[in-house]
Design a protein around this motif. Structure first.
Motif, PDB file in Angstrom:
ATOM      1  N   LYS A 204      44.106  45.680  48.247  1.00 52.55           N
ATOM      2  CA  LYS A 204      44.595  46.715  47.323  1.00 52.55           C
ATOM      3  C   LYS A 204      45.943  46.362  46.679  1.00 52.55           C
TER       4      LYS A 204
ATOM      5  N   ASP B 263      39.691  33.005  45.298  1.00 51.60           N
ATOM      6  CA  ASP B 263      41.019  33.228  44.725  1.00 51.60           C
ATOM      7  C   ASP B 263      42.062  33.421  45.824  1.00 51.60           C
TER       8      ASP B 263
ATOM      9  N   LEU C 283      45.672  44.417  43.612  1.00 49.04           N
ATOM     10  CA  LEU C 283      45.111  45.112  42.443  1.00 49.04           C
ATOM     11  C   LEU C 283      46.097  46.111  41.849  1.00 49.04           C
ATOM     12  N   GLU C 284      47.048  46.546  42.670  1.00 50.06           N
ATOM     13  CA  GLU C 284      47.916  47.652  42.260  1.00 50.06           C
ATOM     14  C   GLU C 284      49.027  47.274  41.300  1.00 50.06           C
ATOM     15  N   GLU C 285      49.511  46.072  41.425  1.00 51.98           N
ATOM     16  CA  GLU C 285      50.701  45.711  40.657  1.00 51.98           C
ATOM     17  C   GLU C 285      50.379  45.503  39.185  1.00 51.98           C
ATOM     18  N   THR C 286      51.341  45.842  38.341  1.00 55.46           N
ATOM     19  CA  THR C 286      51.104  45.697  36.904  1.00 55.46           C
ATOM     20  C   THR C 286      51.801  44.458  36.332  1.00 55.46           C
ATOM     21  N   LYS C 287      53.067  44.281  36.669  1.00 51.17           N
ATOM     22  CA  LYS C 287      53.800  43.167  36.070  1.00 51.17           C
ATOM     23  C   LYS C 287      54.142  42.077  37.079  1.00 51.17           C
TER      24      LYS C 287
ATOM     25  N   TYR D 183      34.097  47.939  42.551  1.00 53.76           N
ATOM     26  CA  TYR D 183      34.957  47.548  41.429  1.00 53.76           C
ATOM     27  C   TYR D 183      34.373  46.370  40.659  1.00 53.76           C
ATOM     28  N   LYS D 184      34.686  46.342  39.362  1.00 53.75           N
ATOM     29  CA  LYS D 184      34.126  45.292  38.501  1.00 53.75           C
ATOM     30  C   LYS D 184      34.983  44.024  38.507  1.00 53.75           C
ATOM     31  N   ILE D 185      36.280  44.184  38.709  1.00 50.44           N
ATOM     32  CA  ILE D 185      37.136  42.986  38.754  1.00 50.44           C
ATOM     33  C   ILE D 185      37.778  42.928  40.141  1.00 50.44           C
TER      34      ILE D 185
END
Lengths: 410, 483
Positions: free
Chosen positions: B184, B163, B187-191, B52-54
């Motif tokens: 994971k 981090d 990385l999964e959460e959006t808000k 992954y890039k980020i």
């Protein structure tokens, strides 16, 4: 069709089992509370009615719960035993089939002998008996995916021939229309690697699903299926926000899909921040020689969205020429947060310009410890004599940073 | 008197009903979440995360005290964990054995002036070491004066530059892809901001271990360890999974938890004054999110068995451990009593914290009072024997149901313990637990309350002996830094 039917029959029996169980428990609760019951011609005389009659209703309910608990415990132990045996069997079979399919498929894909029609047909006939049940099919498809994801060459043509000969398309179809979303995910992966475009509509539907796992795989599958952009990426992230996982998966899918030509300018220009992130990452990893969008990228420097800001800096510092990089850093550095300052310094450690070193020298005193360390590293890389002037600094943090740089990097 | 009896009867009935109801909810919620997790992970290649890039960077922080027997292997095992942006910080918390020199020699370490800010106050750091071998460039070995586990973790947080940080017990065995799985949810959460993630801890007693990895999972031979296997099934596979489903998780095991480092720094890291520092940190971080950052957040939980630890196999050690857990729990509950039923703290204030107080802290006390009360009632024949035994039978059968449900999920989803022998053994243990282990646990919890309130001993760690995993050597841990 048989595959579909077997799934329906299995589901029917599972549902029937639970229905009968719950119905029997409910019936028992009722029957044992009555003195006598007659249901559909069956007469039942309650042998424990006197006891039930003598206790309050709530105690009767507790007794029913007790029996339900004991019955459930018994069922769960039995199911555990069944699971344990089944899983053991499944794992062993799966392992065997995985090894087998990994071996034969790798051979089929990479050995030139199978480019000849007669050998290919022979291979197809040999493999056919091993694709009868679900375990075999899953192993077969998983092996293909594993090989395809490991190798950078496109194996879809050869696998398509195999699927066509073995008449497995309807099985893939049964996966995509299966109620279990793990099967749908598997089907999307296979379909997208095989470039079967007939299921685009269904995958697009999944891309709008509220199940994020399904959605993420749908995005990646759509990207693998596309040869041109077709504004696909404008659709992605339009209804639901993209997570970092989505962004990573999408970017990796695009980078691996060499055929796909992306209108990344539109992505960078998008008002949707997630799409912008994808655009910026593509600019960094795929279009790094294209500096036409640099002006656009610069607009995102200092963005209030920390991740977007970070990606924008990372991209800008990757594609910008060295002279412009110094101007860019000098213009923005002081307004950035510490994390970004560290990134800027790490990405610019090879700049040997005196102007830049002078800038570093100027700002170093006002920065926190970790930034001082990165700044001194740049000085260390470029001007060792200048680094020595910090040796006797009265600033405690500079002293610490100097000690670290001189201690670790020398 | 009769009025009082009625009140007490009603109280125990309502309390018991609520407790059983909560277990039913836990069973339902965990089933939903487990099923979703298994399906979503089935075809996901966790190894792909490495490309992954980020990605957030991660520091593993492993406090170590007198680990001479196994420290080299433990560090090697940590260095071999799969993750692209990883640094390993091992904090030697003033060990009095030869572990420091052993590590220096083996990993070719030299003392460096590694700069860091003492953001969280800790005992004096005597030196920081890095390896001259490029293969170990991500290893940082910290030598500090003894200050306890929380203090060692805090020193690690100060020194870390990543981090996120993964707090672990150095002698735990971590699955190779554990970090890839743990990261994971971040990385999964959006808000929603994920502030921490916990993983399932499993019992390593009697397991076969080779090169710092579990190669064969065995059901323990020791009876106390057997009880704990079942207990961990219920606590992790069902309990924590269910609380995670409603975002009400209050505790992440001190043996294995991934945290947001900046947030941990903002709440001053681990509280050194308590022995329940893992519970305390999560509550502090959650409070900070409600009062300072005012942002939606989540404490995630991964049901995969990612970390294996040795549990007490002697009753004396078990007693000390449970006593300590109880004291830690009471301390945190009392420190944060403002959270109790406070809507300002959302689900934590209205659901999980009150649940913890009522059904974790007070349960052993109420159970004991109930036991004494009903025993007296039996003696004085003021109770309907029939109803009493029916209720008792219900309690036992429900307990059996809940344990069998946990075992069922274990076999369905993970199946790490195999064979019918294990199932019959665990069934026997589930029955024996009700008459042996559970009363003992209640007794240990009462002792914890007594030690906390009467003896005023809030943060003593007691003694804990652990057998090295390979059974080749035995080591003793004294003082503060254990489990």
């Amino acid at each position: 069709m048989n595959f579909h039917l077997s799934i329906y029959i299995k589901n029917f029996f599972v549902t029937l089992f639970w229905f009968i169980l719950i119905f029997s428990v409910g019936l028992s609760v009722y029957a044992f509370y009555m003195k006598e019951t007659e249901i559909a011609g069956f007469y039942f005389k309650n042998p424990v009615f006197d006891f039930v009659y003598s206790i309050p209703l709530w105690v009767y309910i507790i007794i029913c719960f007790t029996f339900s608990s004991l019955l459930s415990a018994f069922i769960f132990v039995e199911l555990s035993l069944y699971n344990s045996i089944q899983r053991e069997r499944f794992n062993n079979l799966n392992l065997t089939y995985n090894r087998f399919f990994n071996y034969v498929l790798t051979n089929y894909f990479l050995n030139d002998i199978y480019k000849k029609k007669e050998f290919r047909r022979f291979f197809f006939k040999r493999i056919k008996p091993f694709l009868k049940n679900r375990i075999q099919l899953l192993s077969f498809f998983e092996s293909y995916l594993k090989i395809q994801e490991t190798l950078s060459i496109d194996l879809s043509y050869d696998f398509k021939l195999l699927v066509k000969y073995l008449k497995l398309t309807h099985k893939i179809e049964s996966f995509i229309y299966n109620k279990n979303f793990d099967d749908k995910i598997l089907a999307m992966k296979i379909i997208s690697y095989l470039r079967l475009r007939t299921y685009n509509k269904q995958i697009l539907k999944f891309a709008q699903s509220n199940n994020f796992a399904l959605r993420t795989e749908a995005y990646a599958s759509l990207i693998r299926l596309m040869e041109t952009d077709e504004h696909l990426l404008n659709l992605i992230g339009a209804k639901y926000n993209l997570s970092l996982l989505d962004v990573n998966i999408i970017v990796n899918a695009i980078l691996k899909n060499n055929k796909m030509n992306i209108n990344y300018h539109a992505l960078i220009f998008s008002e949707n921040m997630n799409q912008t992130m994808i655009g910026l990452l593509l600019a960094k990893y795929r279009y790094k020689k294209d500096t036409t969008n640099l002006k656009l990228i610069k607009n995102y420097l200092g963005n209030s969205n920390l991740i977007l800001n970070r990606i924008a800096w990372d991209t800008a510092l990757t594609i910008v020429p060295e002279d412009d990089m110094i101007d860019l850093i000098i213009a923005h550095f002081k307004n950035e947060i510490d994390d970004i300052k560290i990134l800027i310094l790490q990405k610019s450690k090879n700049i040997a310009s005196k102007r830049y070193i002078h800038f570093i020298q100027e700002i170093i005193h006002q920065q926190p410890l970790l930034i001082k360390i990165e700044a001194l590293r740049i000085i260390f890389e470029n001007d060792f004599d200048l680094l020595a002037t910090f040796a006797n600094s009265k600033d405690k943090e500079i002293e610490k940073a100097y000690n670290e740089v001189s201690s670790i990097y020398i | 008197m009769e009025k009082l009896n009625q009140i007490l009867n009603s109280f125990f009935l309502i309390y018991g009903s609520l407790l059983f109801l909560s277990y039913v909810f836990i069973a339902i919620l965990s089933s939903i979440d487990l099923s979703f997790y298994v399906k979503k992970s089935k075809h996901f290649r966790f190894n792909s995360i490495k490309e992954y890039k980020i990605l957030p960077s991660i520091s593993i922080i492993a406090p170590a005290y007198n680990e001479e027997a196994s420290i080299i292997e433990n560090i090697r095992s940590l260095l071999s964990l799969e993750y692209p942006k990883l640094e390993v910080i091992v904090v030697n918390d003033g060990s009095i054995d030869n572990s420091l020199q052993k590590v220096i020699d083996y990993y070719r370490l030299i003392k460096v002036d590694y700069a860091f800010n003492q953001t969280i106050d800790t005992a004096n750091v005597r030196g920081i070491y890095k390896s001259t071998n490029a293969a170990y460039s991500n290893l940082i070995y910290v030598d500090k004066e003894n200050g306890g586990k929380a203090d060692a973790l805090n020193a690690g947080i100060n020194i870390a530059r990543s981090d996120l940080f993964l707090a672990i017990d150095v002698d735990c065995i971590i699955e190779n892809d554990a970090i890839l799985r743990m990261v994971k949810p971040f990385l999964e959460e959006t808000k929603i901001k994920v502030i921490a993630a916990g993983g399932v801890v499993r019992v390593a007693n009697s397991c076969e271990i080779k090169d710092g990895r579990i190669v064969n999972v065995n059901y323990p031979k020791n009876i106390w360890a057997k009880f704990q296997v079942l207990e961990y099934f219920r606590a992790f596979t069902l309990g924590r999974m269910a609380w995670s489903r409603i975002n009400g998780l209050l505790i992440i095991s001190g043996a294995f938890g991934l945290f947001d480092r900046k947030l941990a720094l903002a709440v001053d890291g681990y509280d050194k004054s308590t022995v329940g520092e893992d519970f305390e940190l999560v509550v502090q971080m959650r409070k900070h999110m409600h009062t300072v950052e005012k942002q939606k957040y989540k404490v995630a939980f991964i049901p995969d068995p990612l970390c294996w630890t040795e549990v007490p196999s002697k009753i004396r050690i078990l007693k000390n451990q449970r006593n300590r857990w109880t004291r830690g729990s009471i301390d945190t509950v009392l420190k944060h009593k403002d959270v109790f039923l406070n809507p300002k703290y959302g689900k934590m204030g209205l659901i999980s914290f009150p649940y913890w107080v009522l059904f974790e802290w007070l349960a052993p006390i109420i159970e004991t009072i109930g036991f004494i009360y009903f025993s007296l009632m039996l003696i004085f024949a003021s109770i309907n024997f029939q109803i009493f035994f029916i209720l008792l039978l219900f309690v036992f059968s429900f307990s059996l149901f809940f344990s069998s449900y946990a075992v069922f999920y274990e076999t369905l989803v993970f199946n790490r313990y195999k064979g019918y022998k294990f199932l019959f053994s665990v069934l026997f243990i589930a029955i024996a637990e009700m008459i042996i282990y559970h009363p003992l646990n209640v007794y240990f919890a009462l002792l914890g309350n007594y030690t906390f309130f009467v003896k005023k001993n809030k943060n003593g760690w007691g003694k804990m002996t652990r057998t090295a995993f390979d059974d080749k050597s035995k080591k003793t841990k004294n003082g503060k830094l254990v489990n």
